[in-house]
Motif scaffolding. Structure first.
Motif, PDB file in Angstrom:
ATOM      1  N   VAL C 227      -9.954   1.313  -8.868  1.00  0.00           N
ATOM      2  CA  VAL C 227      -9.583  -0.301  -8.697  1.00  0.00           C
ATOM      3  C   VAL C 227      -8.542  -0.445  -9.979  1.00  0.00           C
ATOM      4  O   VAL C 227      -7.431  -0.850  -9.663  1.00  0.00           O
ATOM      5  CB  VAL C 227     -10.707  -1.313  -8.771  1.00  0.00           C
ATOM      6  CG1 VAL C 227     -10.345  -2.527  -8.904  1.00  0.00           C
ATOM      7  CG2 VAL C 227     -11.525  -1.147  -7.718  1.00  0.00           C
ATOM      8  N   GLU C 231      -5.549  -0.611  -7.828  1.00  0.00           N
ATOM      9  CA  GLU C 231      -5.263  -1.852  -7.291  1.00  0.00           C
ATOM     10  C   GLU C 231      -5.662  -3.045  -8.262  1.00  0.00           C
ATOM     11  O   GLU C 231      -6.660  -3.638  -8.195  1.00  0.00           O
ATOM     12  CB  GLU C 231      -6.108  -2.230  -5.811  1.00  0.00           C
ATOM     13  CG  GLU C 231      -5.471  -1.416  -4.887  1.00  0.00           C
ATOM     14  CD  GLU C 231      -6.770  -1.273  -3.898  1.00  0.00           C
ATOM     15  OE1 GLU C 231      -6.351  -0.748  -2.905  1.00  0.00           O
ATOM     16  OE2 GLU C 231      -7.695  -2.245  -4.040  1.00  0.00           O
ATOM     17  N   LYS C 233      -6.237  -6.091 -10.469  1.00  0.00           N
ATOM     18  CA  LYS C 233      -6.127  -7.521  -9.981  1.00  0.00           C
ATOM     19  C   LYS C 233      -5.231  -8.424 -10.663  1.00  0.00           C
ATOM     20  O   LYS C 233      -4.681  -9.363 -10.071  1.00  0.00           O
ATOM     21  CB  LYS C 233      -7.686  -8.160  -9.793  1.00  0.00           C
ATOM     22  CG  LYS C 233      -8.497  -7.461  -8.914  1.00  0.00           C
ATOM     23  CD  LYS C 233      -9.702  -8.036  -8.595  1.00  0.00           C
ATOM     24  CE  LYS C 233     -10.784  -7.225  -7.612  1.00  0.00           C
ATOM     25  NZ  LYS C 233     -11.660  -6.298  -8.355  1.00  0.00           N
ATOM     26  N   ARG C 238      -1.288  -4.941 -14.562  1.00  0.00           N
ATOM     27  CA  ARG C 238      -0.437  -4.237 -13.569  1.00  0.00           C
ATOM     28  C   ARG C 238       0.827  -3.751 -14.545  1.00  0.00           C
ATOM     29  O   ARG C 238       1.559  -2.680 -14.515  1.00  0.00           O
ATOM     30  CB  ARG C 238       0.149  -5.175 -12.411  1.00  0.00           C
ATOM     31  CG  ARG C 238      -0.808  -5.118 -11.421  1.00  0.00           C
ATOM     32  CD  ARG C 238      -0.001  -5.540  -9.887  1.00  0.00           C
ATOM     33  NE  ARG C 238       0.141  -6.920 -10.147  1.00  0.00           N
ATOM     34  CZ  ARG C 238      -0.832  -7.552  -9.534  1.00  0.00           C
ATOM     35  NH1 ARG C 238      -1.922  -7.279  -8.977  1.00  0.00           N
ATOM     36  NH2 ARG C 238      -0.722  -9.109  -9.623  1.00  0.00           N
TER      37      ARG C 238
END
Lengths: 269, 276, 246
Positions: C227, C231, C233, C238
């Motif tokens: 995760v 991806e 959150k 990021r």
């Protein structure tokens, strides 16, 4: 051996400088040697004990401060710190000859106790050296990378254990040159102990000079003797330094999977 | 590894400390008359390596002390019915030593000056000397007969003694820094740094006998230094407040006539182990 | 309390003077877990690690080890530290001792093991990290990678429940990073709880049970590697990953 005896046969008026030196040493040798013995004895024991005192103080002063400690513990720490600071300042800041007079004659006056001279000399040199060594040791400990302390603490070692097994061995290795310095200084500074009737080398030399009227020659002999003592001491300390460093090579040992191999590999420093 | 070094050092020190303790542990017996002197100032006091000519063993060493002071000390000790113990102490340590009681008396060629009387008491004089100047035989000053002849000369004397103060009596003198002791002054004279140093007759006689380059200048009465009795004489120094002891020693000293004193001094000058 | 989590950190704060390095950290570690902490320099990850074994004293908050708060004086520190070992960025091997003695010292002094047992244990772990042949060498005589492996063996010789790794490969030359990571990989999931602060993202994504991303003194995001790396959150996560994973 023949030279000094030969010098004795030369008439006084015709002697050269070195013939005088030989003559004086032959005649007063016992005084020079006993003086040197006392000088060496006091400076050796005084420096060693002074070093021990310095180590103790250095370790005590570098105990880590813990903000969560109880207030009596903090108060005690503060008191000890102040006392040690006073000791260091006083004994570094006053001449040893003054310390000798005050300690020796002061205690005799105040308590009516006559300390044996040599013991007093030894005590004075120890206390004096301790004050200097305390700061040298503290500096030596501070120069050790913090990581050494952290690694030791992180496996659960106490401050004392860390000091004894990890930090002090490294710090002492760094301090040895300064210790040698202090030793050499003490060998020479014991000369001030003549005010408390210690018959060390300088006092004996003065006696010989005063009775023989040959000052240059007498003090030449003393210089040579001091030089021999200080040189020997520094060489011995150099040897100790090298022993503490350990070998510069190491042997590879076999593990359970590969056979024993004795390959010497030259490592770093 | 560390442990080995530590225990070795500890053992070594314990051995040394006990050795020191053993050698020094002298009981302060009241049957002793402990006398402090430098043993470096012939012919008043010197150190010799054997017991010849009646020299007395120096406490804590294998050497012996001889000289005028020692002879007087012997007589005083006998008179007091005590055993004489010679404690060799450097000049600056003598007064603190007697004040603190580690010695009983100072018999070290010390003059009973007013300054010293503030700290210690003195007995009657046991020698009266005259002041002389020691010069190089080859210098112009060797034939001087009065103080004025030393005008322009570089003169010094021993630190903390009245010898140094009397230099001011020489008109136009170039007074040099005081020096620690007589060996230092002899060296300075030999090398020409000074022209003369102030001394007392016995030391002057000895210095001249030891060094053929030296000469001694004595002055006729009235032509030399003006000194007080308390300055040129030497006496026994005692801790303050011992009137009875002072009286006793005075009595003993009174029993030694002037003629006897001169004889003892001449013997001392003869016996001193100077260069021969 | 057998079912209490191995480590529970609540509302932890750490201030250095006026600089607040850790702000309100809440964090749990289960027994046997491998947790990797990532983040930029100055994010507080090293400080958090150092608080766990008390090399730093938190300003506020609780750190519970198996239910007991280690900050209130109820837990003997030496025993706790013997259970939670640390591997440092700068290795910190004891310079005055050789490799073997480095691994033996703690066992004898803190765990009071007899020498024979301590040596046997040390040899076992040194062999595990591949340094058994170098027992006579001194730290100055071996390379960085070798030193770090010895440091790991030293920590393991105390047979702790958990090991903290403070950027263990950051001070190594690239060619030596591999040998140390291999040792760490072999240790993972053997029952040892591991808390690793690292920049080695490949290692984190392959080995970690959980990855924690920290930024400016707070935990921004935590979760399984797939995760966090796949991806994330949070925007900050990021941004950070974009910078480091090129």
């Amino acid at each position: 051996m023949g030279a000094p005896l030969l010098a004795l046969t030369v008439a006084a008026a015709d002697r050269s400088f070195f013939e005088w030196v030989a003559y004086l040493f032959a005649r007063y040798g016992s005084m020079f040697l006993s003086g040197a013995e006392v000088t060496l004895l006091i400076s050796l024991s005084g420096t060693i004990v002074g070093f021990a005192i310095g180590l103790l103080i250095g370790v005590v002063r570098t105990v880590p401060r813990r903000p969560e400690a109880s207030w009596p513990a903090k108060a005690l720490r503060k008191v000890v710190d102040v006392l040690l600071m006073v000791y260091i300042e006083v004994f570094r800041g006053t001449p040893m000859i003054v310390q000798a007079m005050v300690i020796f004659y002061g205690t005799a006056q105040a308590f009516g106790v006559r300390i044996p001279y040599l013991l007093a000399g030894f005590a004075i040199v120890s206390i004096n050296t301790g004050a200097y060594m305390a700061e040298i040791v503290r500096g030596g400990i501070l120069s050790i990378d913090k990581g050494q302390f952290e690694a030791a603490h992180s496996i659960g070692m106490t401050h004392g254990q860390t000091m004894m097994n990890v930090v002090l061995p490294q710090a002492i290795r760094n301090i040895l040159p300064a210790l040698g310095n202090e030793f050499v200084i003490n060998i020479k500074d014991t000369s001030v102990l003549n005010v408390i009737s210690v018959s060390e080398l300088f006092f004996e030399t003065k006696s010989v000079a005063g009775t023989s009227y040959k000052t240059f020659e007498t003090f030449f002999i003393a210089s040579v003797m001091y030089l021999v003592m200080t040189f020997t001491v520094t060489r011995i300390l150099r040897l100790i330094e090298r022993k503490m460093e350990g070998k510069s090579t190491y042997t590879i040992h076999g593990s359970q999977t590969t056979p024993e191999s004795e390959i010497r590999i030259r490592g770093g420093v | 590894m560390m442990r080995k070094w530590l225990s070795l050092a500890l053992v070594l020190t314990l051995v040394v400390a006990s050795a020191l303790l053993a050698t020094g542990c002298a009981s302060s017996g009241s049957g002793e008359f402990r006398v402090g002197l430098e043993c470096a100032y012939a012919p008043f006091n010197w150190t010799q390596t054997d017991a010849s000519n009646g020299a007395v063993k120096i406490e804590g060493t294998n050497d012996y002390a001889g000289g005028y002071d020692v002879e007087i000390a012997k007589q005083i000790a006998t008179g007091l019915g005590k055993k004489l113990v010679i404690v060799k102490t450097q000049w600056d340590g003598l007064v603190p030593a007697v004040e603190s009681g580690t010695i009983d008396a100072i018999i070290a060629g010390m003059s009973p000056t007013a300054d010293r009387k503030q700290s210690i008491d003195f007995t009657a004089n046991y020698y009266r000397s005259e002041l002389v100047l020691v010069v190089k035989k080859s210098s112009a000053y060797a034939n001087a007969t009065s103080l004025a002849d030393f005008s322009g000369a570089k003169v010094t004397a021993q630190l903390s003694t009245f010898h140094y103060t009397v230099i001011d009596q020489i008109p136009g003198v170039l007074k040099q820094t005081a020096m620690d002791d007589f060996p230092a002054m002899r060296v300075a004279l030999e090398s020409g740094i000074i022209d003369a140093y102030v001394s007392e007759r016995p030391e002057g006689v000895s210095a001249v006998a030891a060094n053929p380059d030296f000469a001694m200048v004595q002055f006729a009465v009235g032509k030399g230094f003006t000194t007080s009795d308390d300055d040129v004489a030497i006496a026994v120094g005692l801790k303050k407040g011992q009137a009875a002891l002072v009286t006793k020693i005075d009595a003993i000293l009174a029993g030694i006539s002037d003629a006897q004193r001169t004889q003892i001094m001449d013997t001392a000058i003869k016996n001193q182990p100077s260069s021969n | 309390m057998a079912d209490a989590p191995f480590l529970e950190i609540r509302h932890l704060r750490k201030r250095f003077g006026t600089n607040e390095v850790l702000r309100d950290i809440d964090f749990t570690v289960r027994k046997g877990e491998v947790v990797c902490i990532i983040g930029a320099s100055g994010s507080g990850k090293s400080t958090l690690l150092r608080c766990v074994n008390l090399l730093e004293r938190p300003t506020e908050g609780e750190i519970r080890h198996e239910g007991r708060n280690i900050l209130d004086g109820s837990v003997p520190i030496a025993t706790y530290r013997a259970q939670v070992g640390m591997v440092f960025q700068q290795f910190n091997l004891f310079n005055n001792l050789n490799v073997l003695e480095n691994c033996v010292l703690g066992q004898m002094k803190v765990l009071k093991r007899p020498r024979a047992e301590a040596v046997a244990t040390a040899m076992r772990y040194l062999d595990k990290v591949g340094m058994a042949q170098y027992i006579q060498a001194r730290p100055a005589q071996i390379s960085g990678g070798q030193k770090q492996r010895v440091a790991i063996a030293r920590a393991l010789s105390m047979e702790p429940e958990a090991l903290l790794f403070d950027e263990p490969t950051s001070a190594l030359d690239p060619e030596m990073v591999g040998e140390v990571l291999k040792v760490m990989r072999d240790l993972a999931h053997t029952g040892l709880t591991m808390l690793v602060v690292t920049h080695e993202m490949a290692f984190a994504s392959e080995v970690a049970d959980r990855v924690v991303f920290m930024d400016e003194g707070v935990i921004v995001e935590e979760g399984v590697p797939s995760v966090i790396f796949g991806e994330p959150k949070q925007e900050r996560t990021r941004t950070f990953l974009k910078r480091v994973l090129r």
